[in-house]
Design an enzyme around this catalytic site. Structure first.
Site, mmCIF file in Angstrom:
data_model
loop_
_atom_site.group_PDB
_atom_site.id
_atom_site.type_symbol
_atom_site.label_atom_id
_atom_site.label_comp_id
_atom_site.label_asym_id
_atom_site.label_seq_id
_atom_site.Cartn_x
_atom_site.Cartn_y
_atom_site.Cartn_z
ATOM 1 N N LYS A 13 0.851 -1.207 0.000
ATOM 2 C CA LYS A 13 0.000 0.000 0.000
ATOM 3 C C LYS A 13 0.883 1.252 0.000
ATOM 4 O O LYS A 13 1.080 1.911 1.030
ATOM 5 C CB LYS A 13 -0.943 -0.014 1.209
ATOM 6 C CG LYS A 13 -2.119 0.954 1.069
ATOM 7 C CD LYS A 13 -3.120 0.721 2.187
ATOM 8 C CE LYS A 13 -4.285 1.704 2.132
ATOM 9 N NZ LYS A 13 -5.162 1.492 0.964
ATOM 10 N N LEU B 21 -4.415 -5.090 -3.995
ATOM 11 C CA LEU B 21 -4.207 -4.799 -2.584
ATOM 12 C C LEU B 21 -4.932 -5.837 -1.742
ATOM 13 O O LEU B 21 -6.073 -6.212 -2.047
ATOM 14 C CB LEU B 21 -4.745 -3.403 -2.249
ATOM 15 C CG LEU B 21 -4.535 -2.958 -0.802
ATOM 16 C CD1 LEU B 21 -3.053 -2.728 -0.528
ATOM 17 C CD2 LEU B 21 -5.325 -1.696 -0.514
#
Length: 287
Positions: A151, A207
């Protein structure tokens, strides 16, 4: 109202907060971040966000900030100082500033990570109108780097995707790679066909969403069938319903893809039920 923010060990008014122009987050996008939602003044899924932050730092060979073990206390204090009932806390860690620009990582003994946190008050976060009406998405090519599981603060293309969607009269964009949907610009993507929830499996391509993990766990506990695999945009257009998940949206139904309405063009029962379950269960476990 001036917010109180947190920078490298100090709480201060946002108007007084500064970071060096030589910080690698500014010069190199050399940083990672997390966003934790707040409902009823409590933190949702905090342990998951902390674990993912630790993983992101490790994947980039970046030291933990010196205040890492105090992050829960810092989050709670920012909620208190800014009187946040519903909203979010943004946390960012960069590799810091060595006082100049260089591609080579700085010496960790002399250059420590930069840690910044701030709050965003979002009254009505849990009662968003978009959750009732659903959102429209377009499809765009996915041209991001290959490590989307980390991230990072490299968010230029997702921002461009949001603007492409806005220009097209939509709310968001789903990104396509090799003919298959990877994820939304800031969320994980799902379709529902014949009552089965379909979403891309975890890998470096997407993600590892904290909300995603919770929603899929709740879905399985509710005896819903889940299949983790890639799906095409054409398959998505023919789905019974679709939705996204993220820390800031929880569960949002998708009612239109590239101008094609899904079902009756209204939020479907699976997305509605999952949002209800997620909010109920997350409030129970919030800290």
């Amino acid at each position: 109202m001036t917010r109180t923010v947190y920078v490298n060990g100090q709480y201060m008014p946002e108007t007084e907060a500064t970071v060096s122009i030589f910080d690698r987050g500014f010069l190199m996008a050399d940083g990672v971040y997390e966003v934790t939602s707040v409902l009823d003044g409590k933190l949702l899924d905090f342990d998951g966000h902390l674990a993912r932050l630790e993983r992101s730092l490790a994947e980039l060979d970046m030291d933990k900030p010196d205040q890492f073990d105090d992050l829960l206390e810092i989050h709670r204090e920012l909620v208190r100082l800014n009187d946040i009932d519903e909203g979010m806390i943004y946390l960012q860690v960069t590799r810091g500033s060595s006082g100049d620009r260089d591609f080579v990582f700085p010496d960790t003994q002399t250059t420590r990570p930069t840690l910044v946190l701030f709050t965003q008050s979002k009254p009505g976060l849990a009662d968003s109108p978009a959750a009732k009406t659903g959102i429209k998405v377009i499809s765009i090519e996915d041209i991001r780097w290959g490590r989307r599981d980390i991230k990072t603060v490299q968010l230029l293309y997702p921002s461009m995707g949001k603007m492409m969607a806005k220009k097209a009269g939509a709310d968001d964009a789903w990104m396509i790679e090799d003919g298959h949907v990877t994820e939304g610009t800031s969320n994980n993507a799902y379709i529902v066909k014949g009552g089965k929830i379909i979403t891309r499996q975890l890998s470096n391509d997407i993600l590892h969403g904290i909300t995603r993990a919770a929603v899929l766990r709740f879905a399985r506990e509710a005896q819903m069938e889940v299949e983790e695999r890639p799906f095409t945009i054409d398959e998505a257009k023919e789905a019974d319903e679709a939705f996204i998940t993220s820390a800031s949206t929880f569960v949002f139904p998708v009612v239109e893809i590239d101008g094609t309405k899904l079902g009756e063009g209204t939020p479907g029962p699976v997305a509605r039920r999952l949002r209800e379950i997620y909010l109920d269960e997350s409030r129970k476990s919030a800290i």
